[in-house]
Design a protein around this motif. Structure first.
Motif, PDB file in Angstrom:
ATOM      1  N   ASN A  17      -0.619   5.272  12.099  1.00 32.59           N
ATOM      2  CA  ASN A  17      -0.411   4.778  10.736  1.00 32.59           C
ATOM      3  C   ASN A  17      -1.236   5.546   9.706  1.00 32.59           C
ATOM      4  OD1 ASN A  17       1.296   2.739  11.703  1.00 32.59           O
ATOM      5  ND2 ASN A  17      -0.426   1.371  12.081  1.00 32.59           N
ATOM      6  N   GLU A  49       0.627   6.026   6.477  1.00 37.21           N
ATOM      7  CA  GLU A  49       0.754   4.740   5.785  1.00 37.21           C
ATOM      8  C   GLU A  49      -0.550   4.350   5.106  1.00 37.21           C
ATOM      9  OE1 GLU A  49       1.134   0.358   7.528  1.00 37.21           O
ATOM     10  OE2 GLU A  49       2.881   1.604   7.949  1.00 37.21           O
ATOM     11  N   HIS A  50      -1.671   4.557   5.792  1.00 33.44           N
ATOM     12  CA  HIS A  50      -2.969   4.254   5.200  1.00 33.44           C
ATOM     13  C   HIS A  50      -3.242   5.146   3.993  1.00 33.44           C
ATOM     14  CE1 HIS A  50      -4.211   2.826   9.488  1.00 33.44           C
ATOM     15  NE2 HIS A  50      -3.449   1.946   8.869  1.00 33.44           N
ATOM     16  N   SER A  62      -1.026   6.563   2.012  1.00 40.02           N
ATOM     17  CA  SER A  62      -0.184   6.155   0.881  1.00 40.02           C
ATOM     18  C   SER A  62      -0.711   4.885   0.234  1.00 40.02           C
ATOM     19  CB  SER A  62       1.258   5.952   1.353  1.00 40.02           C
ATOM     20  OG  SER A  62       1.328   4.910   2.323  1.00 40.02           O
ATOM     21  N   ALA A  63      -1.229   3.950   1.027  1.00 40.99           N
ATOM     22  CA  ALA A  63      -1.802   2.726   0.455  1.00 40.99           C
ATOM     23  C   ALA A  63      -3.010   3.049  -0.418  1.00 40.99           C
ATOM     24  CB  ALA A  63      -2.190   1.755   1.574  1.00 40.99           C
ATOM     25  N   SER A 120       0.243  -0.999  -2.973  1.00 44.49           N
ATOM     26  CA  SER A 120      -0.735  -0.779  -1.912  1.00 44.49           C
ATOM     27  C   SER A 120      -0.794  -1.969  -0.957  1.00 44.49           C
ATOM     28  CB  SER A 120      -2.109  -0.522  -2.523  1.00 44.49           C
ATOM     29  OG  SER A 120      -3.082  -0.328  -1.521  1.00 44.49           O
ATOM     30  N   VAL A 157       2.409  -2.114   1.178  1.00 44.50           N
ATOM     31  CA  VAL A 157       2.399  -1.175   2.304  1.00 44.50           C
ATOM     32  C   VAL A 157       1.517  -1.693   3.431  1.00 44.50           C
ATOM     33  CG1 VAL A 157       1.679   1.132   3.020  1.00 44.50           C
ATOM     34  CG2 VAL A 157       2.956   0.830   0.904  1.00 44.50           C
ATOM     35  N   ALA A 158       0.330  -2.182   3.074  1.00 40.51           N
ATOM     36  CA  ALA A 158      -0.623  -2.627   4.094  1.00 40.51           C
ATOM     37  C   ALA A 158      -0.161  -3.895   4.803  1.00 40.51           C
ATOM     38  CB  ALA A 158      -1.990  -2.850   3.455  1.00 40.51           C
ATOM     39  N   SER A 194       3.658  -3.725   6.813  1.00 42.48           N
ATOM     40  CA  SER A 194       3.724  -3.202   8.180  1.00 42.48           C
ATOM     41  C   SER A 194       3.196  -4.215   9.186  1.00 42.48           C
ATOM     42  CB  SER A 194       2.925  -1.904   8.270  1.00 42.48           C
ATOM     43  OG  SER A 194       1.557  -2.137   7.962  1.00 42.48           O
TER      44      SER A 194
END
Length: 210
Positions: A127, A130-131, A133-134, A146, A149-150, A153
């Motif tokens: 991830n 993903e982290h 982008s957050a 943010s 996203v966190a 998921s």
């Protein structure tokens, strides 16, 4: 709701209150998994319909700014996007199979417990994008994205990924249940409580600023 679905099988196992040892918890896990999948499907439907209605209401009030940008032609068509998604999904599933088979060897070579690799290292590496982008959304003062996203998921994994594996195992004749043992279940419960508390504080803080 994820905690409510995962907690009863664990409690049933560790309190030794099963009517049929090993079978009652499995039946409860399968029932909870089906309920969680239905709830997640309703959640997705609600999110899609709500966002569509919000966009329509904004357009009706003339609040939609940048129509020229929104009306740009997409780079690929819908079916091309679906095809690429299917190809990448199959490719990732093949790579995941190799990765799972290599965990035991990596654990022995690095002298690291399998639980640490599967619970700590794999989620961090898997991830990473993903982290990142957050964090980027938070730095751009887009805290709602943010958090989406966190938390999105985590919701997807707990409400869809885990129950889906239980149901697939049921179809394949593999007895998979929702008993994640006391430490893991307690960690999940504490995490949900902390996140819920932080969201409430954040809601009060942003409300006071506005």
């Amino acid at each position: 709701m994820a905690v409510l679905g995962l907690l009863p099988p664990t409690v049933l196992h560790y309190t030794h209150s099963e009517v049929h040892s090993g079978k009652s918890g499995l039946a409860l896990s399968r029932f909870s998994s089906c309920v969680m999948l239905v709830a997640y499907a309703c959640y997705i439907y609600f999110e899609l319909t709500t966002s569509r209605r919000r966009e329509e209401s904004n357009q009706g009030r003339g609040e939609n700014v940048g129509d020229a940008d929104n009306n740009e032609a997409p780079d690929i068509s819908k079916w091309e996007a679906i095809a690429w998604l299917a190809i990448l999904t199959i490719w990732i599933s093949v790579l995941s199979d190799y990765l799972v088979n290599a965990i035991d060897g990596a654990s022995q070579a690095w002298n690291i417990p399998v639980a640490f690799i599967s619970v700590i290292l794999l989620p961090i590496v898997g991830n990473a994008a993903e982290h990142a982008s957050a964090v980027m959304f938070a730095m751009k003062d887009k805290l709602d994205l943010s958090l989406g996203v966190a938390i999105g998921s985590s919701t997807q994994m707990s409400m869809f990924g885990i129950p889906f594996c239980v149901v697939i195992g049921w179809m394949m004749g593999q007895p998979m249940d929702l008993n994640f043992h006391l430490f893991e279940t307690a960690s999940l419960l504490m995490t949900v409580l902390v996140v819920a508390f932080l969201l409430q504080v954040l809601k009060l803080y942003t409300g006071s600023i506005l």
